[in-house]
Write a protein that holds these residues in place. Sequence first.
Motif, PDB file in Angstrom:
ATOM      1  N   ALA A  57      -8.848  41.253  79.131  1.00 28.36           N
ATOM      2  CA  ALA A  57      -9.771  40.619  78.185  1.00 28.36           C
ATOM      3  C   ALA A  57      -9.518  39.115  78.054  1.00 28.36           C
ATOM      4  O   ALA A  57     -10.442  38.362  77.737  1.00 28.36           O
ATOM      5  N   ASN A  58      -8.290  38.654  78.259  1.00 25.64           N
ATOM      6  CA  ASN A  58      -8.018  37.226  78.023  1.00 25.64           C
ATOM      7  C   ASN A  58      -7.450  36.500  79.249  1.00 25.64           C
ATOM      8  O   ASN A  58      -7.041  35.346  79.146  1.00 25.64           O
ATOM      9  N   ALA A  59      -7.414  37.179  80.414  1.00 29.78           N
ATOM     10  CA  ALA A  59      -6.763  36.606  81.598  1.00 29.78           C
ATOM     11  C   ALA A  59      -7.369  35.253  81.988  1.00 29.78           C
ATOM     12  O   ALA A  59      -6.625  34.284  82.225  1.00 29.78           O
ATOM     13  N   ALA A  60      -8.702  35.148  82.035  1.00 30.87           N
ATOM     14  CA  ALA A  60      -9.324  33.891  82.482  1.00 30.87           C
ATOM     15  C   ALA A  60      -8.962  32.763  81.515  1.00 30.87           C
ATOM     16  O   ALA A  60      -8.653  31.637  81.943  1.00 30.87           O
ATOM     17  N   LYS A  61      -8.970  33.062  80.221  1.00 30.28           N
ATOM     18  CA  LYS A  61      -8.645  32.052  79.208  1.00 30.28           C
ATOM     19  C   LYS A  61      -7.198  31.574  79.375  1.00 30.28           C
ATOM     20  O   LYS A  61      -6.910  30.374  79.296  1.00 30.28           O
TER      21      LYS A  61
END
Length: 332
Positions: free
Chosen positions: A160-164
């Motif tokens: 859910a937050n990898a790209a961020k």
Amino acid sequence: MAFSSADIEQEASRLYAKLGKLGWSFDSCQAYAPLTLEINQLKKQKNAIILAHSYQTPDIIYGVADFVGDSYALSSHASKTSASIIVFAGVKFMAETAKLLNPSKKVFLPSMDAGCSLADGITAEDVKKLKAQFPNTPVICYINTSAEVKAECDICCTSANAAKIISSFPQDSLIFIPDEFMAKNLSLQTGKKLIGWTAKCIVHQDFNKDTIKSIKSLFPSVKILAHSECSPQVAQLADAVGGTSDMERFVRGSSASSFMLITECGLSDRLRAEFPDKQFIGACSLCPYMKKISLKNILHVLLHEPKENEISIPPEVAIKARKAIQKMLDIS
Ligand code: SF4
């Protein structure tokens, strides 16, 4: 524990309200009712909570879970709970994360065989070698890793937050472990060079682009949602790529009526129950590790609190692994 027939009838009706939408009969709900009643009663007596991953079976999700979500939501919830005991209906790395965030609490995993092909695909020694090979390169590890591996990393991430998290680093080149496909998908998404590893999820690696193409030709209006653990060939054919919470959000916000979820069957079941007016088509795949958890072994750990099912992490590992998780929670 003995329950009256009125209690069982009432509990069966509660279960049937959700499970009936997934094809369960009232009789099956009646058969499960004594188990869910006993588990829910024990939870109150022992100030325990059950955290369940979205890939768990519907009897666990709708029968006894206090909170259901993806790895990120579960970690975040685990960090805030006031319960004395956490029973983790999920796999081992998730229960370890809950323990890292709640060192003073008892955390139980109902089956110690509930592993994960990604977490088991890399060791702390492998990470040390990668760091020696690429010095001064930040190391991001997917949450699907053991506590020992997390202890060797700078920061953790979830789907859910990898790209961020990747984008929060100024460097163009980063180590991203252990999922080979996820590293490739995220590299395309963020434009960063991600030095990866070779581990794969045994559920998501098996989806192939030909299945997606044939579903698309049979049902042109279907929205294809792929998990970021799928291969780039599959991900590129999807309408959206992300974690389970991203998929749920997409379905909730979409005016489309039919969806194909390229992920584990548990999520399709849950969304089928949550969105009965929408259609979920195509094949999903079962995670054999997630399915090691059952109402029976949940009851067993709640009743007996067996030492062999209690998560314990050496303090020197826990201090470093906790830092990697906390950094993720601070950024997200
Ligand atoms: S679905 Fe894949 S990533 Fe998730 S627990 Fe199972 S093997 Fe691991």
